[in-house]
Design a protein around this motif. Structure first.
Motif, PDB file in Angstrom:
ATOM      1  N   GLU A  82       0.826  -1.221   0.000  1.00  0.00           N
ATOM      2  CA  GLU A  82       0.000   0.000   0.000  1.00  0.00           C
ATOM      3  C   GLU A  82       0.854   1.262   0.000  1.00  0.00           C
ATOM      4  OE1 GLU A  82      -1.595   3.518   1.592  1.00  0.00           O
ATOM      5  OE2 GLU A  82      -0.514   2.140   2.930  1.00  0.00           O
ATOM      6  N   PRO A  83       1.778   1.465   0.958  1.00  0.00           N
ATOM      7  CA  PRO A  83       2.596   2.667   0.887  1.00  0.00           C
ATOM      8  C   PRO A  83       3.545   2.689  -0.310  1.00  0.00           C
ATOM      9  CG  PRO A  83       3.313   1.269   2.703  1.00  0.00           C
ATOM     10  CD  PRO A  83       2.014   0.723   2.220  1.00  0.00           C
ATOM     11  N   LEU A  84       4.075   1.536  -0.689  1.00  0.00           N
ATOM     12  CA  LEU A  84       4.954   1.495  -1.855  1.00  0.00           C
ATOM     13  C   LEU A  84       4.171   1.839  -3.125  1.00  0.00           C
ATOM     14  CD1 LEU A  84       7.041  -1.719  -1.030  1.00  0.00           C
ATOM     15  CD2 LEU A  84       7.763   0.676  -0.815  1.00  0.00           C
ATOM     16  N   GLY A  85       2.925   1.354  -3.213  1.00  0.00           N
ATOM     17  CA  GLY A  85       2.085   1.696  -4.356  1.00  0.00           C
ATOM     18  C   GLY A  85       1.732   3.169  -4.396  1.00  0.00           C
ATOM     19  N   THR A  86       1.516   3.768  -3.226  1.00  0.00           N
ATOM     20  CA  THR A  86       1.231   5.197  -3.176  1.00  0.00           C
ATOM     21  C   THR A  86       2.427   5.996  -3.677  1.00  0.00           C
ATOM     22  OG1 THR A  86      -0.254   4.878  -1.293  1.00  0.00           O
ATOM     23  CG2 THR A  86       0.578   7.100  -1.655  1.00  0.00           C
ATOM     24  N   ALA A  87       3.635   5.586  -3.269  1.00  0.00           N
ATOM     25  CA  ALA A  87       4.845   6.251  -3.750  1.00  0.00           C
ATOM     26  C   ALA A  87       4.995   6.079  -5.259  1.00  0.00           C
ATOM     27  CB  ALA A  87       6.064   5.697  -3.027  1.00  0.00           C
ATOM     28  N   VAL A 126      -4.433   5.318 -18.152  1.00  0.00           N
ATOM     29  CA  VAL A 126      -3.032   5.087 -17.818  1.00  0.00           C
ATOM     30  C   VAL A 126      -2.839   3.583 -17.704  1.00  0.00           C
ATOM     31  CG1 VAL A 126      -1.220   5.449 -16.115  1.00  0.00           C
ATOM     32  CG2 VAL A 126      -2.837   7.295 -16.625  1.00  0.00           C
ATOM     33  N   LEU A 127      -1.939   3.040 -18.505  1.00  0.00           N
ATOM     34  CA  LEU A 127      -1.703   1.603 -18.555  1.00  0.00           C
ATOM     35  C   LEU A 127      -0.373   1.304 -17.865  1.00  0.00           C
ATOM     36  CD1 LEU A 127      -2.678   1.035 -22.311  1.00  0.00           C
ATOM     37  CD2 LEU A 127      -4.167   1.011 -20.289  1.00  0.00           C
ATOM     38  N   LEU A 128      -0.440   0.738 -16.667  1.00  0.00           N
ATOM     39  CA  LEU A 128       0.756   0.410 -15.920  1.00  0.00           C
ATOM     40  C   LEU A 128       1.229  -0.990 -16.315  1.00  0.00           C
ATOM     41  CD1 LEU A 128      -0.209   1.702 -12.342  1.00  0.00           C
ATOM     42  CD2 LEU A 128       0.802   2.963 -14.266  1.00  0.00           C
ATOM     43  N   VAL A 129       2.422  -1.067 -16.858  1.00  0.00           N
ATOM     44  CA  VAL A 129       2.969  -2.339 -17.342  1.00  0.00           C
ATOM     45  C   VAL A 129       4.155  -2.716 -16.462  1.00  0.00           C
ATOM     46  CG1 VAL A 129       3.994  -3.557 -19.304  1.00  0.00           C
ATOM     47  CG2 VAL A 129       2.243  -1.800 -19.693  1.00  0.00           C
ATOM     48  N   PRO A 130       3.977  -3.653 -15.526  1.00  0.00           N
ATOM     49  CA  PRO A 130       5.082  -4.019 -14.627  1.00  0.00           C
ATOM     50  C   PRO A 130       6.148  -4.848 -15.328  1.00  0.00           C
ATOM     51  CG  PRO A 130       3.145  -5.356 -14.153  1.00  0.00           C
ATOM     52  CD  PRO A 130       2.726  -4.352 -15.193  1.00  0.00           C
ATOM     53  N   VAL A 131       7.394  -4.596 -14.953  1.00  0.00           N
ATOM     54  CA  VAL A 131       8.495  -5.434 -15.418  1.00  0.00           C
ATOM     55  C   VAL A 131       8.413  -6.756 -14.653  1.00  0.00           C
ATOM     56  CG1 VAL A 131      10.997  -5.675 -15.559  1.00  0.00           C
ATOM     57  CG2 VAL A 131       9.934  -3.438 -15.932  1.00  0.00           C
ATOM     58  N   ALA A 154      -2.301   1.541  -9.099  1.00  0.00           N
ATOM     59  CA  ALA A 154      -3.472   1.762  -9.946  1.00  0.00           C
ATOM     60  C   ALA A 154      -4.690   2.121  -9.106  1.00  0.00           C
ATOM     61  CB  ALA A 154      -3.756   0.520 -10.793  1.00  0.00           C
ATOM     62  N   ARG A 155      -4.846   1.470  -7.955  1.00  0.00           N
ATOM     63  CA  ARG A 155      -5.967   1.804  -7.072  1.00  0.00           C
ATOM     64  C   ARG A 155      -5.849   3.234  -6.553  1.00  0.00           C
ATOM     65  NH1 ARG A 155      -5.123  -3.661  -5.433  1.00  0.00           N
ATOM     66  NH2 ARG A 155      -3.796  -3.013  -3.669  1.00  0.00           N
ATOM     67  N   VAL A 156      -4.640   3.640  -6.201  1.00  0.00           N
ATOM     68  CA  VAL A 156      -4.422   5.001  -5.724  1.00  0.00           C
ATOM     69  C   VAL A 156      -4.781   6.008  -6.820  1.00  0.00           C
ATOM     70  CG1 VAL A 156      -2.649   6.648  -4.977  1.00  0.00           C
ATOM     71  CG2 VAL A 156      -2.658   4.330  -4.051  1.00  0.00           C
ATOM     72  N   LEU A 157      -4.357   5.746  -8.027  1.00  0.00           N
ATOM     73  CA  LEU A 157      -4.643   6.654  -9.140  1.00  0.00           C
ATOM     74  C   LEU A 157      -6.140   6.726  -9.415  1.00  0.00           C
ATOM     75  CD1 LEU A 157      -1.697   5.606 -11.476  1.00  0.00           C
ATOM     76  CD2 LEU A 157      -1.981   7.852 -10.436  1.00  0.00           C
ATOM     77  N   ARG A 158      -6.814   5.578  -9.392  1.00  0.00           N
ATOM     78  CA  ARG A 158      -8.258   5.580  -9.663  1.00  0.00           C
ATOM     79  C   ARG A 158      -9.029   6.329  -8.582  1.00  0.00           C
ATOM     80  NH1 ARG A 158      -7.245   0.136 -11.191  1.00  0.00           N
ATOM     81  NH2 ARG A 158      -8.048  -0.609  -9.193  1.00  0.00           N
ATOM     82  N   ARG A 159      -8.629   6.148  -7.319  1.00  0.00           N
ATOM     83  CA  ARG A 159      -9.303   6.870  -6.239  1.00  0.00           C
ATOM     84  C   ARG A 159      -9.158   8.381  -6.405  1.00  0.00           C
ATOM     85  NH1 ARG A 159      -7.226   2.701  -2.712  1.00  0.00           N
ATOM     86  NH2 ARG A 159      -5.519   4.078  -2.094  1.00  0.00           N
ATOM     87  N   VAL A 166      -3.676  -2.071 -14.588  1.00  0.00           N
ATOM     88  CA  VAL A 166      -2.422  -2.795 -14.741  1.00  0.00           C
ATOM     89  C   VAL A 166      -2.562  -3.790 -15.885  1.00  0.00           C
ATOM     90  CG1 VAL A 166      -0.817  -4.407 -13.644  1.00  0.00           C
ATOM     91  CG2 VAL A 166      -1.808  -2.520 -12.329  1.00  0.00           C
ATOM     92  N   LEU A 167      -1.607  -3.763 -16.782  1.00  0.00           N
ATOM     93  CA  LEU A 167      -1.536  -4.742 -17.859  1.00  0.00           C
ATOM     94  C   LEU A 167      -0.245  -5.533 -17.689  1.00  0.00           C
ATOM     95  CD1 LEU A 167      -2.697  -2.758 -21.042  1.00  0.00           C
ATOM     96  CD2 LEU A 167      -4.041  -4.270 -19.569  1.00  0.00           C
TER      97      LEU A 167
END
Length: 292
Positions: A82-87, A126-131, A154-159, A166-167
């Motif tokens: 959660e905090p890492l995703g927010t960052a 916004v399409l987040l593509v993880p390595v 992605a949840r943080v951005l949508r909120r 995420v793709l």
């Protein structure tokens, strides 16, 4: 009874801060400040790999930030997502603002200068593509850290009003060696041609949207450069296939790319334009060599 209650709360509540070890904290206020206290900025490794898109990072990879990333990745402290995703979401917004125009503050609520009446940005989701992590590493860890953090971002951005998803369309096409202990050149050689976009993911990825490659950490930039190469290669194959199907009959390849392509991922000119990357952390030196 007190001992039983203590054991139960240990299952539900975090035993210690992922950054400093303080009891009963997922991430204490001081460690959160180290992770998210400064504005994300552009980072560049030295040497910079060919094909590396613009990369933004939330924090230097040191001290509490390093400890939190390792706790999430290697010790299964999943609450840290959660905090890492927010960052990471902050770094994504910074990259979108620089690469796609407009300040980063335009993006959280979808109110950029070109936004439509419904508040959605006409430039697409916004399409987040993880390595992706190596399959063996995922089996050992029991999870894919970059993908888990991307889902949280992605949840943080949508909120906040930014349509994001995420793709997880990148996959390893061959085995690679453990990157630990490898130098910059060795990492590039190790990863060269290692990634590809899964066939079923091509239409999802290239159907329109702002593509952001995401990872938990950037050191040499080799992984992000290879991910960018794989995305651009998939784009080029899609354009050629479209032309072969007659959808772009009478046009040159370059014309087809400009008309049908996702902005900038054409491999013809301005190869990095329209494709950016974001990470939670980068090596401290990468913050010190920002160049205009």
């Amino acid at each position: 009874m007190r001992a039983w209650w203590q054991d139960l709360t240990d299952l539900v509540l975090p035993a210690e801060c992922g950054g400093c070890g303080r009891p009963r904290e997922v991430l204490c206020p001081e460690c959160r400040a180290a992770l998210m206290g400064a504005a994300p900025c552009r980072v560049r490794p030295a040497p910079e790999p060919v094909g590396l898109p613009e990369v933004h990072a939330a924090a230097p990879y040191e001290d509490a930030v390093r400890a939190a990333l390792l706790a999430h990745k290697e010790r299964g402290a999943l609450a840290l997502a959660e905090p890492l995703g927010t960052a990471l979401a902050g770094a994504v917004r910074a990259g979108l603002g620089e690469v796609w125009g407009g300040g980063a503050e335009d993006f959280p609520r979808g109110r950029g200068a070109s936004s439509g009446d419904d508040g959605r940005d006409p430039r697409g989701d916004v399409l987040l593509v993880p390595v992706p992590s190596a399959r063996r590493a995922v089996r050992v860890r029991g999870h894919d850290p970059a993908r888990r953090i991307a889902l949280s971002a992605a949840r943080v951005l949508r909120r906040a009003g930014t349509p994001a998803r995420v793709l997880a369309v990148l996959r390893q096409r061959r085995a690679v060696a453990d990157q630990a202990g490898l130098g910059s050149r060795q990492r590039l050689d190790n990863l060269a041609g290692a990634l590809e976009v899964a066939a079923g993911g091509v239409p999802l990825l290239l159907g329109g949207g702002r593509v952001v490659l995401v990872d938990d950490l950037m050191t040499t930039g080799a992984s992000l450069a290879e991910a960018a190469r794989a995305v651009r290669a998939a784009h080029d194959r899609w354009v050629v296939s479209s032309a072969a199907d007659g959808k772009d009959a009478g046009r040159t390849r370059e014309e087809a790319v400009r008309i049908r392509g996702v902005g900038g991922m054409d491999g013809v000119a301005h190869a990095g334009e329209g494709l950016c990357a974001a990470v939670v952390a980068a090596s401290p030196d990468a913050f010190h060599i920002n160049r205009n």
